[in-house]
Design a protein around this motif. Structure first.
Motif, short mmCIF file in Angstrom:
data_model
loop_
_atom_site.label_atom_id
_atom_site.label_comp_id
_atom_site.label_asym_id
_atom_site.label_seq_id
_atom_site.Cartn_x
_atom_site.Cartn_y
_atom_site.Cartn_z
N UNK A 65 0.72 -1.13 -0.06
CA UNK A 65 -0.06 -0.17 -0.16
C UNK A 65 0.83 1.21 -0.11
N UNK A 66 0.37 2.26 -0.70
CA UNK A 66 1.28 3.40 -0.71
C UNK A 66 0.66 4.59 -0.13
N UNK A 67 -0.57 4.71 0.17
CA UNK A 67 -1.02 5.74 0.84
C UNK A 67 -2.23 4.89 1.98
N UNK A 68 -2.88 5.76 2.93
CA UNK A 68 -3.82 5.55 3.89
C UNK A 68 -5.13 5.15 3.23
N UNK A 69 -5.46 5.92 2.09
CA UNK A 69 -6.75 5.85 1.44
C UNK A 69 -6.49 4.50 0.70
N UNK A 70 -5.38 3.83 0.27
CA UNK A 70 -5.38 2.54 -0.31
C UNK A 70 -5.75 1.61 0.61
N UNK A 71 -5.14 1.54 1.75
CA UNK A 71 -5.47 0.88 2.88
C UNK A 71 -6.91 0.59 3.13
N UNK A 72 -7.49 2.09 3.45
CA UNK A 72 -8.93 2.00 3.64
C UNK A 72 -9.84 1.31 2.65
N UNK A 73 -9.46 1.71 1.47
CA UNK A 73 -10.05 0.94 0.30
C UNK A 73 -10.19 -0.42 0.34
N UNK A 74 -8.91 -1.09 0.55
CA UNK A 74 -8.64 -2.33 0.46
C UNK A 74 -9.65 -3.24 1.76
N UNK A 75 -9.62 -2.41 2.86
CA UNK A 75 -10.34 -3.01 4.00
C UNK A 75 -11.67 -2.97 4.00
N UNK A 76 -12.43 -1.91 3.21
CA UNK A 76 -13.69 -1.85 2.94
C UNK A 76 -14.08 -2.86 1.99
N UNK A 77 -13.33 -3.20 0.77
CA UNK A 77 -13.54 -4.20 -0.08
C UNK A 77 -13.32 -5.74 0.49
#
Length: 104
Positions: A65-77
């Protein structure tokens, strides 16, 4: 016995990170109540331990992951996948959503 179930409740084990003063200050700042498993009782947390084990092996450890937004998206998905598509043997090979909504 009646329990207050309003607000945010965060359940954890008694690891050092969850008992630190800084952590307690963070919870208080965010108006979050803390619930801890009993000392030496791994069964209090078994369902969450199982979920996070699957999450790590099926999602988190597979990507960089490059950003916190990437992590958040992956968690939600992943949570959506886990609840709606991932079948579980203990639920008669249904997803949690399918199991909860099936007609008895």
């Amino acid at each position: 016995m009646k329990h207050d179930v309003t607000g945010i409740l965060l359940h954890s084990d008694q690891g050092f990170q969850y008992t630190s003063r800084l952590y307690h200050q963070l919870l208080k700042k965010n108006q979050t109540k803390q619930s801890m498993s009993r000392k030496g009782n791994c069964w209090d947390n078994a369902c969450m331990e199982s979920f996070f084990s699957h999450f790590k092996s099926e999602c988190f450890n597979l990507y960089s992951f490059r950003t916190a937004a990437d992590v958040k998206f992956a968690v939600q998905k992943y949570i959506r996948f886990y609840n709606h598509q991932r079948f579980q043997k203990k639920l008669n090979n249904l997803s949690p959503y399918e199991y909860r909504t099936q007609v008895i």
